[in-house]
Design an enzyme around this catalytic site. Structure first.
Site, PDB file in Angstrom:
ATOM      1  N   GLN A  11      67.685  24.173  36.992  1.00  0.00           N
ATOM      2  CA  GLN A  11      67.915  23.446  38.233  1.00  0.00           C
ATOM      3  C   GLN A  11      66.995  22.235  38.322  1.00  0.00           C
ATOM      4  O   GLN A  11      65.841  22.293  37.928  1.00  0.00           O
ATOM      5  CB  GLN A  11      67.681  24.379  39.411  1.00  0.00           C
ATOM      6  N   SER A  88      64.752  28.834  32.978  1.00  0.00           N
ATOM      7  CA  SER A  88      65.160  29.442  34.252  1.00  0.00           C
ATOM      8  C   SER A  88      66.677  29.686  34.253  1.00  0.00           C
ATOM      9  O   SER A  88      67.173  30.471  33.454  1.00  0.00           O
ATOM     10  CB  SER A  88      64.706  28.551  35.409  1.00  0.00           C
ATOM     11  N   HIS A 194      60.878  31.853  41.416  1.00  0.00           N
ATOM     12  CA  HIS A 194      60.082  32.562  40.401  1.00  0.00           C
ATOM     13  C   HIS A 194      58.745  33.095  40.922  1.00  0.00           C
ATOM     14  O   HIS A 194      57.936  33.582  40.140  1.00  0.00           O
ATOM     15  CB  HIS A 194      59.867  31.705  39.149  1.00  0.00           C
ATOM     16  N   GLN A 243      63.310  37.966  35.488  1.00  0.00           N
ATOM     17  CA  GLN A 243      63.028  36.536  35.538  1.00  0.00           C
ATOM     18  C   GLN A 243      62.995  35.986  36.965  1.00  0.00           C
ATOM     19  O   GLN A 243      62.282  35.030  37.260  1.00  0.00           O
ATOM     20  CB  GLN A 243      64.111  35.811  34.714  1.00  0.00           C
TER      21      GLN A 243
END
Length: 309
Positions: A11, A88, A194, A243
């Site tokens: 992103q 990610s 995260h 994650q």
């Protein structure tokens, strides 16, 4: 023979118009966007090509849009690779490339992932900041000293770490890091991705991921959470779950790939974020960027050269 890694952005790399040239030039790319539209029951392709930008920037839209664009470029390029990784969100693209996940399933998962991550923390309560010119030890120490919750969440390069957490704690950590000689700038994101504040999103996504069929990856997938390659379906699944609320260990992942024989990194998707990070991690590593059909010939030549060594 030198190994080739295909790496996929996350992103922040989105832009209106992404994937359109590939769609117009490649039947394989068109098939990807058509499948994406069908899987989500909406015109994701039009959002990628025409915007509006404000709608494209919404997390629940950004994530499937970047994934669809990356896979469209991958299939239009149609070139060999030895390992994959993604930053990610990009880890989902990597698993589609490796055959671990079907495209339609991955698109539906990242749509939910974006939604859950946005809903985990009320808007304005969380924040993220990029820290430059500071090693990870300093960043971690200052985060630990600040009241409230703030954590290192992206280890991107030797001198770039992203922190996230409660908005006030992130601001205070940023101020202390500046006092210590670092640069810190707030990122224009809608949630503290995260960080451990994402645990509610992780719990919700776990239920969805557990219902999806994962296959054995055809090539090693270097996962963010451990910076190690996975080669079985269950390990891939668990890494994607963990994650959500744990740091992206990108620098460690790149170094591990280099140690394992990768000599060329091919960034497949919108933007050049990963190529820029690679320069800061290891200037000697080969790199090439694929954002559209005009990049295909140079990428294919670089791949052929790397694999012939």
């Amino acid at each position: 023979m030198g190994k080739v890694a295909f790496v996929f952005p996350g992103q922040g790399s989105q832009k209106v118009g992404m994937g359109q040239e590939a769609y117009e030039a490649s039947e394989a790319a068109r098939a990807v966007f058509d499948e994406a539209d069908e899987a989500l029951g909406e015109a994701l392709s039009r959002l990628c090509f025409e915007g509006p930008e404000e709608e494209l920037k919404l997390t629940a839209n950004t994530q499937p849009a970047i994934l669809a664009t990356s896979i469209a470029l991958l299939r239009a390029l149609d070139a060999p690779f030895d390992v994959v990784a993604g930053h990610s969100l990009g880890e989902y693209s990597a698993h589609v490339a490796a055959g671990t996940l079907e495209l339609g399933e991955a698109l539906r998962l990242v749509r939910k992932r974006g939604q859950y991550m946005q809903e985990a923390v009320p808007y304005g309560r969380g924040a993220m900041a990029a820290v430059l010119k500071a090693d990870r030890t300093l960043v971690e120490r200052i985060c630990a000293e600040v009241p409230g919750l703030v954590e290192a969440v992206n280890y991107n390069s030797p001198e770039q770490t992203v922190i996230a957490g409660e908005a006030e704690a992130v601001r205070e950590a940023g101020a202390k890091l500046k006092e210590a000689g670092a640069r810190a700038s707030t990122l224009p994101v809608s949630a503290p991705f995260h960080s451990s504040l994402m645990e509610p999103a992780e719990a919700r996504l776990r239920e969805d991921i557990e219902r999806v069929a994962f296959s054995t990856p055809r090539v090693p997938v270097y996962v963010n959470v451990d910076a190690t390659p996975v080669m079985d379906a269950e390990a891939a699944k668990q890494a994607l779950i963990r994650q959500v609320s744990r740091p992206v260990r990108w620098e460690d992942s790149v170094r591990r790939m280099i140690d394992d024989g990768v000599s060329l990194f091919v960034e497949v998707g919108p933007g050049r974020v990963l190529s820029g990070l690679l320069v800061r991690i290891d200037k000697r590593a080969g790199r090439v960027n694929v954002q559209g059909p005009l990049d295909f010939d140079a990428a294919r030549d670089a791949i052929a050269e790397a694999r012939s060594r």
